[in-house]
Design a protein around this motif. Structure first.
Motif, PDB file in Angstrom:
ATOM      1  N   THR A   1       0.751   5.735   2.987  1.00 15.89           N
ATOM      2  CA  THR A   1       0.712   4.288   3.164  1.00 15.89           C
ATOM      3  C   THR A   1       1.728   3.647   2.239  1.00 15.89           C
ATOM      4  O   THR A   1       2.146   4.238   1.240  1.00 15.89           O
ATOM      5  CB  THR A   1      -0.689   3.732   2.867  1.00 15.89           C
ATOM      6  OG1 THR A   1      -0.712   2.339   3.173  1.00 15.89           O
ATOM      7  CG2 THR A   1      -1.081   3.920   1.414  1.00 15.89           C
ATOM      8  N   GLU A   2       2.119   2.441   2.588  1.00 12.31           N
ATOM      9  CA  GLU A   2       2.999   1.660   1.731  1.00 12.31           C
ATOM     10  C   GLU A   2       2.169   0.597   1.030  1.00 12.31           C
ATOM     11  O   GLU A   2       1.327  -0.052   1.652  1.00 12.31           O
ATOM     12  CB  GLU A   2       4.112   0.998   2.538  1.00 12.31           C
ATOM     13  CG  GLU A   2       5.203   1.951   2.946  1.00 12.31           C
ATOM     14  CD  GLU A   2       6.418   1.231   3.505  1.00 12.31           C
ATOM     15  OE1 GLU A   2       6.316   0.043   3.872  1.00 12.31           O
ATOM     16  OE2 GLU A   2       7.476   1.876   3.571  1.00 12.31           O
ATOM     17  N   VAL A   3       2.417   0.454  -0.260  1.00  8.84           N
ATOM     18  CA  VAL A   3       1.690  -0.519  -1.066  1.00  8.84           C
ATOM     19  C   VAL A   3       2.681  -1.568  -1.549  1.00  8.84           C
ATOM     20  O   VAL A   3       3.727  -1.233  -2.118  1.00  8.84           O
ATOM     21  CB  VAL A   3       1.010   0.177  -2.274  1.00  8.84           C
ATOM     22  CG1 VAL A   3       0.335  -0.834  -3.169  1.00  8.84           C
ATOM     23  CG2 VAL A   3       0.043   1.223  -1.806  1.00  8.84           C
ATOM     24  N   ASP A   4       2.371  -2.822  -1.311  1.00  4.88           N
ATOM     25  CA  ASP A   4       3.202  -3.919  -1.800  1.00  4.88           C
ATOM     26  C   ASP A   4       2.830  -4.198  -3.243  1.00  4.88           C
ATOM     27  O   ASP A   4       1.654  -4.174  -3.619  1.00  4.88           O
ATOM     28  CB  ASP A   4       2.970  -5.184  -0.977  1.00  4.88           C
ATOM     29  CG  ASP A   4       3.393  -5.017   0.467  1.00  4.88           C
ATOM     30  OD1 ASP A   4       4.365  -4.292   0.713  1.00  4.88           O
ATOM     31  OD2 ASP A   4       2.736  -5.610   1.342  1.00  4.88           O
ATOM     32  N   PHE A   5       3.855  -4.450  -4.070  1.00  6.88           N
ATOM     33  CA  PHE A   5       3.565  -4.879  -5.437  1.00  6.88           C
ATOM     34  C   PHE A   5       4.639  -5.861  -5.885  1.00  6.88           C
ATOM     35  O   PHE A   5       5.733  -5.898  -5.351  1.00  6.88           O
ATOM     36  CB  PHE A   5       3.479  -3.678  -6.404  1.00  6.88           C
ATOM     37  CG  PHE A   5       4.733  -2.893  -6.568  1.00  6.88           C
ATOM     38  CD1 PHE A   5       5.604  -3.154  -7.612  1.00  6.88           C
ATOM     39  CD2 PHE A   5       5.043  -1.866  -5.696  1.00  6.88           C
ATOM     40  CE1 PHE A   5       6.755  -2.425  -7.782  1.00  6.88           C
ATOM     41  CE2 PHE A   5       6.193  -1.144  -5.845  1.00  6.88           C
ATOM     42  CZ  PHE A   5       7.055  -1.406  -6.892  1.00  6.88           C
ATOM     43  N   GLU A   6       4.230  -6.692  -6.796  1.00 10.08           N
ATOM     44  CA  GLU A   6       5.100  -7.750  -7.295  1.00 10.08           C
ATOM     45  C   GLU A   6       5.291  -7.562  -8.789  1.00 10.08           C
ATOM     46  O   GLU A   6       4.324  -7.400  -9.533  1.00 10.08           O
ATOM     47  CB  GLU A   6       4.474  -9.120  -7.015  1.00 10.08           C
ATOM     48  CG  GLU A   6       5.315 -10.280  -7.444  1.00 10.08           C
ATOM     49  CD  GLU A   6       4.644 -11.617  -7.151  1.00 10.08           C
ATOM     50  OE1 GLU A   6       5.254 -12.637  -7.469  1.00 10.08           O
ATOM     51  OE2 GLU A   6       3.506 -11.625  -6.636  1.00 10.08           O
ATOM     52  N   VAL A   7       6.530  -7.580  -9.216  1.00  4.85           N
ATOM     53  CA  VAL A   7       6.851  -7.461 -10.625  1.00  4.85           C
ATOM     54  C   VAL A   7       7.049  -8.878 -11.159  1.00  4.85           C
ATOM     55  O   VAL A   7       7.903  -9.618 -10.663  1.00  4.85           O
ATOM     56  CB  VAL A   7       8.117  -6.608 -10.852  1.00  4.85           C
ATOM     57  CG1 VAL A   7       8.401  -6.476 -12.341  1.00  4.85           C
ATOM     58  CG2 VAL A   7       7.941  -5.232 -10.234  1.00  4.85           C
ATOM     59  N   VAL A   8       6.220  -9.247 -12.145  1.00  2.95           N
ATOM     60  CA  VAL A   8       6.274 -10.592 -12.725  1.00  2.95           C
ATOM     61  C   VAL A   8       6.543 -10.485 -14.216  1.00  2.95           C
ATOM     62  O   VAL A   8       6.269  -9.455 -14.842  1.00  2.95           O
ATOM     63  CB  VAL A   8       4.972 -11.379 -12.471  1.00  2.95           C
ATOM     64  CG1 VAL A   8       4.781 -11.628 -10.985  1.00  2.95           C
ATOM     65  CG2 VAL A   8       3.769 -10.653 -13.032  1.00  2.95           C
TER      66      VAL A   8
END
Length: 148
Positions: A139-146
């Motif tokens: 699966t592909e997991v979305d993540f956000e770098v903040v």
């Protein structure tokens, strides 16, 4: 002679497979080494029962994998990183940091070696990581770098 393999045997077959071999090979090597058993009606029933149990475990594991995939795709993960004034990250985002974020935000423990990242992540933004669960399930997991 037909035999049922108890273990994987090189150049012969895999575990729980029924194969035909010469009598001497079975009697003198496979049976004493506990690599195989004779293909009798009672042993065939035991094999069928073992295969049913393996199938049941695989179905349970598949249901758990699908549950984890659904949970991971609910919302993007948020990863905090220290940044400079230009918006670049000190260092880069690694699979270990994604593993920790999944454990803290979703409550699942995933081995970092199963996570592949697209490239060196050295800037803030949205990215996708691929998690391979094995047996063709990924699966592909979305993540956000903040910025922290």
């Amino acid at each position: 002679m037909d035999i049922i393999l108890i273990q994987d045997v090189d150049n012969l077959g895999a575990k729980n497979e029924v194969v035909k071999v010469k009598n001497g090979y079975a009697r003198n090597f496979l049976f004493p080494q506990k690599f195989a058993i004779e293909n009798s009606p009672s042993n065939r029933k035991q094999l069928e029962e073992r295969l049913k149990q393996v199938k049941k475990k695989e179905d349970k594991m598949l249901a758990e994998i699908n549950n984890v995939i659904a949970k991971l795709q609910e919302a993007p993960l948020k990863l905090g990183a220290k940044t400079g004034t230009s918006g670049k990250i000190f260092g880069s985002i690694t699979s270990l940091q994604i593993t920790r974020a999944i454990r803290e935000q979703r409550g699942y423990e995933i081995d970092r070696r199963k996570i592949t990242l697209p490239e060196d992540l050295k800037e803030l933004g949205n990215y996708k990581a691929t998690i391979d669960f094995g047996n063709g399930h990924s699966t592909e997991v979305d993540f956000e770098v903040v910025a922290e």
